[in-house]
Motif scaffolding. Sequence first.
Motif, short mmCIF file in Angstrom:
data_model
loop_
_atom_site.label_atom_id
_atom_site.label_comp_id
_atom_site.label_asym_id
_atom_site.label_seq_id
_atom_site.Cartn_x
_atom_site.Cartn_y
_atom_site.Cartn_z
N SER A 1 8.65 5.11 5.29
CA SER A 1 8.34 6.49 4.88
C SER A 1 9.64 7.22 4.60
O SER A 1 10.69 6.89 5.15
CB SER A 1 7.54 7.22 5.97
OG SER A 1 8.28 7.31 7.17
N ASN B 1 2.25 12.16 -1.06
CA ASN B 1 1.82 13.53 -0.78
C ASN B 1 2.79 14.49 -1.45
O ASN B 1 4.01 14.40 -1.26
CB ASN B 1 1.81 13.81 0.73
CG ASN B 1 0.72 13.04 1.45
OD1 ASN B 1 -0.44 13.41 1.40
ND2 ASN B 1 1.11 11.96 2.13
N THR C 1 -2.87 14.26 -2.44
CA THR C 1 -2.60 13.00 -1.75
C THR C 1 -3.14 11.87 -2.60
O THR C 1 -4.29 11.90 -3.02
CB THR C 1 -3.25 12.96 -0.36
OG1 THR C 1 -2.71 14.00 0.47
CG2 THR C 1 -3.02 11.61 0.32
N ASP C 2 -2.31 10.91 -2.89
CA ASP C 2 -2.73 9.77 -3.72
C ASP C 2 -2.41 8.48 -2.97
O ASP C 2 -1.28 8.28 -2.51
CB ASP C 2 -2.00 9.79 -5.06
CG ASP C 2 -2.47 8.66 -5.97
OD1 ASP C 2 -3.56 8.79 -6.55
OD2 ASP C 2 -1.75 7.65 -6.08
N THR C 3 -3.42 7.63 -2.85
CA THR C 3 -3.26 6.35 -2.15
C THR C 3 -3.66 5.21 -3.08
O THR C 3 -4.72 5.26 -3.71
CB THR C 3 -4.14 6.31 -0.88
OG1 THR C 3 -3.75 7.38 -0.01
CG2 THR C 3 -3.98 4.99 -0.15
N LYS C 4 -2.82 4.20 -3.13
CA LYS C 4 -3.11 3.05 -3.98
C LYS C 4 -2.71 1.76 -3.28
O LYS C 4 -1.75 1.73 -2.49
CB LYS C 4 -2.38 3.15 -5.32
CG LYS C 4 -2.98 4.20 -6.25
CD LYS C 4 -2.30 4.21 -7.59
CE LYS C 4 -3.06 5.08 -8.59
NZ LYS C 4 -3.10 6.49 -8.19
N LYS C 5 -3.45 0.70 -3.61
CA LYS C 5 -3.17 -0.64 -3.08
C LYS C 5 -2.74 -1.52 -4.26
O LYS C 5 -3.53 -1.77 -5.17
CB LYS C 5 -4.41 -1.22 -2.41
CG LYS C 5 -4.19 -2.56 -1.70
CD LYS C 5 -5.50 -3.04 -1.10
CE LYS C 5 -5.30 -4.24 -0.17
NZ LYS C 5 -4.62 -3.86 1.08
N ASP D 1 0.85 -1.19 0.00
CA ASP D 1 0.00 0.00 0.00
C ASP D 1 0.89 1.24 0.00
O ASP D 1 1.83 1.34 0.81
CB ASP D 1 -0.90 0.02 1.23
CG ASP D 1 -1.93 -1.11 1.21
OD1 ASP D 1 -1.86 -1.94 0.30
OD2 ASP D 1 -2.78 -1.14 2.11
N SER E 1 4.95 7.18 1.74
CA SER E 1 4.86 6.22 2.84
C SER E 1 4.16 4.97 2.34
O SER E 1 3.44 5.00 1.33
CB SER E 1 4.11 6.82 4.04
OG SER E 1 2.79 7.18 3.67
N THR F 1 1.14 5.67 -0.24
CA THR F 1 0.53 7.00 -0.15
C THR F 1 1.57 8.03 -0.55
O THR F 1 2.68 8.04 0.00
CB THR F 1 0.02 7.29 1.27
OG1 THR F 1 -0.97 6.33 1.63
CG2 THR F 1 -0.58 8.68 1.34
#
Length: 239
Positions: free
Chosen positions: A205, A74, A85-89, A70, A222, A72
């Motif tokens: 991170s 920023n 902010t971009d979050t991906k799995k 996972d 992170s 993230t």
Amino acid sequence: MKNIRLATIYKLLFIGFLGISLVNCEGEDGAAGPDGLDGVNGSDGSNGTDGINGQDGVGFEELTQFGSIDLTLNGNRADTGEAFTDTKKLEFTAIDAISLINFNSFTTNDTGITFNLLRFLNTPDENSQEFTAGIKLNVINPGTDTQEFEFTLDLNEYNIVFEDLVLLQLNELFDNQDIETPLSNFSITNFNFNDDTNNLTFLFSFDIDGANNGSENDLSISGEVDVIVLENIPGVDIL
């Protein structure tokens, strides 16, 4: 006799004239009559029998069985300066033999353990789906007071699509041992490797300045790793 004939002729002429008059006199059409009542609706037919359920589709369990990375990110956009902010799995693993040996495995040596991981955002396809995150983690003296980490994160075609349909693509290699493009605030926490289940977990991170990443602005990255890795036995080379 002559009078009788004349009378007969007069009668015939009168009848003919009367007939012609009747033919030439047409009557007017009457008013239309009222519409008839609607007929009664017929009864609905009975519902047909439900069809037989089809077979369940093939799922992706085989491709996701080894866990995920996972991420993230920023940062700020280069064109507008707007923060994002971009979050991906990334949870898909290529399961051919070469991929499993090279990108979902660990090896041990006298000083530590090396983990090699690669995860796809979607179903693996080298021709059309190359959105991947690769991690190599070398743990020196694991479980001791002198434990150290050598860490690289390789982002390939990491795409961020913003709401205004602008695309940012990152192709980056981050290495905490690289003195030319150093990472700042680098941290790995909650490291754990269960050698009974081969479950590897940790958090990481770091920050990278704008001159050394494709966003052209300072970037904070992170991630959380929770994967099952395979042991690369002696005699099998990692390419």
